[in-house]
Design a protein around this motif. Structure first.
Motif, PDB file in Angstrom:
ATOM      1  N   ARG A  31       0.835  -1.200   0.000  1.00  0.00           N
ATOM      2  CA  ARG A  31       0.000   0.000   0.000  1.00  0.00           C
ATOM      3  C   ARG A  31       0.869   1.247   0.000  1.00  0.00           C
ATOM      4  N   SER A  32       1.850   1.306   0.884  1.00  0.00           N
ATOM      5  CA  SER A  32       2.694   2.504   0.956  1.00  0.00           C
ATOM      6  C   SER A  32       4.023   2.147   1.614  1.00  0.00           C
ATOM      7  N   THR A  50       3.400   6.679  -1.755  1.00  0.00           N
ATOM      8  CA  THR A  50       2.436   5.727  -2.304  1.00  0.00           C
ATOM      9  C   THR A  50       2.552   5.595  -3.818  1.00  0.00           C
ATOM     10  N   GLU A  92       3.816  -0.605   4.323  1.00  0.00           N
ATOM     11  CA  GLU A  92       2.454  -0.831   4.771  1.00  0.00           C
ATOM     12  C   GLU A  92       1.790  -1.837   3.839  1.00  0.00           C
ATOM     13  N   ASN A  95      -4.352  -5.097   4.463  1.00  0.00           N
ATOM     14  CA  ASN A  95      -4.814  -6.256   5.217  1.00  0.00           C
ATOM     15  C   ASN A  95      -6.331  -6.171   5.240  1.00  0.00           C
ATOM     16  N   GLY A  97      -9.982  -5.838   5.624  1.00  0.00           N
ATOM     17  CA  GLY A  97     -10.920  -6.028   6.718  1.00  0.00           C
ATOM     18  C   GLY A  97     -10.329  -5.816   8.095  1.00  0.00           C
ATOM     19  N   THR A  98      -9.036  -5.612   8.188  1.00  0.00           N
ATOM     20  CA  THR A  98      -8.439  -5.406   9.511  1.00  0.00           C
ATOM     21  C   THR A  98      -7.472  -4.232   9.431  1.00  0.00           C
ATOM     22  N   ALA A  99      -6.744  -4.030  10.483  1.00  0.00           N
ATOM     23  CA  ALA A  99      -5.818  -2.902  10.508  1.00  0.00           C
ATOM     24  C   ALA A  99      -4.701  -3.105   9.490  1.00  0.00           C
ATOM     25  N   SER A 100      -4.220  -2.014   8.915  1.00  0.00           N
ATOM     26  CA  SER A 100      -3.048  -2.136   8.061  1.00  0.00           C
ATOM     27  C   SER A 100      -1.847  -2.430   8.948  1.00  0.00           C
ATOM     28  N   LYS A 101      -0.862  -3.086   8.395  1.00  0.00           N
ATOM     29  CA  LYS A 101       0.304  -3.464   9.176  1.00  0.00           C
ATOM     30  C   LYS A 101       1.557  -2.934   8.508  1.00  0.00           C
ATOM     31  N   LEU A 102       2.542  -2.633   9.335  1.00  0.00           N
ATOM     32  CA  LEU A 102       3.834  -2.199   8.835  1.00  0.00           C
ATOM     33  C   LEU A 102       4.859  -3.302   9.051  1.00  0.00           C
TER      34      LEU A 102
END
Lengths: 114, 116
Positions: A31-32, A50, A92, A95, A97-102
């Motif tokens: 994503r970024s 991005t 990033e 994900n 439906g859930t929180a984005s993760k790094l």
């Protein structure tokens, strides 16, 4: 497995030098890409990228992303002793439906000498 | 403006003792919350993240657990610490940035834990 690799691991330069820090990544669902500066404590946010080819600038710092070659660089011109820190690159991941993760790289430790 | 607090700032605990680290966020509602650990010479490792009260996802198997009893409170716990739990623990928060549907994460000041 998602992977973020930074190079070099450490760097010593003199005030006034220009440095380039590298970050390459292999992740699914990009994503970024984010850059952080970490001095003694918590990382502080520098840039979020991005889109490919669009340079972001903040004072003497600039960064650019290449989504085709899967890397980013962070440039610091006219370095000062206050630039001494660990620079962290993070990607990033979408994900659904859930929180984005790094996912973080291990960082580049920059030391600027007088 | 938003602020994030963590305490304690430093902690020295013996092996086998329990742990409780607290993180609170002010100035925002329904943030995503994260716990990271940074071991010496290594990058940040995501331990847990939460999208809402009592909604916790674990990223790595370990003897740590997390809880979110309130919207802006995130707690990291252990019943029995191991030597390998030593490290710098960071809490972070994020919210959706509408202009590009992305998230920036902002970090708390961290807790340095030494297990002896």
């Amino acid at each position: 497995e998602d992977k973020v690799v930074q190079s070099p691991l450490s760097l010593v330069v003199h005030e006034g030098d220009t440095v380039t820090l590298n970050c390459s990544y292999e992740v699914t669902n990009f994503r970024s890409l984010l850059w952080y500066k970490q001095e003694k404590k918590a990382p502080t946010f520098l840039f979020m990228l991005t889109s490919s080819g669009i340079e972001k600038k903040s004072g003497r710092l600039s960064s650019i992303l290449d989504k085709k070659e899967l890397f980013s660089i962070l440039n610091i011109t006219a370095t000062q002793t206050g630039d001494s820190a660990v620079y962290l690159c993070a990607v990033e991941i979408i994900n659904t439906g859930t929180a984005s993760k790094l996912t973080f790289g291990t960082g580049t430790r920059l030391q600027v000498m007088l | 403006s938003q602020t994030i607090h963590q305490w304690p700032a430093t902690l020295v605990q013996p092996v086998g003792s329990p742990l409780s680290l607290e993180c609170t966020v002010e100035g925002t509602s329904n943030p995503n919350l994260y716990w990271y650990r940074q071991a010496a010479g290594r990058g940040l490792q995501l331990l847990f993240y939460s999208i809402g009260i009592d909604q916790i996802s674990s990223e790595v198997p370990q003897n740590l657990s997390a809880s979110r009893p309130q919207d802006r409170q995130f707690i990291l716990s252990s019943k029995k610490l191991l030597l390998s739990d030593s490290g710098f623990y960071l809490c972070a928060w994020s919210i959706l940035r509408v202009r590009d549907f992305s998230y920036e994460q902002y970090f708390g000041p961290g807790t340095r834990l030494t297990v002896t």
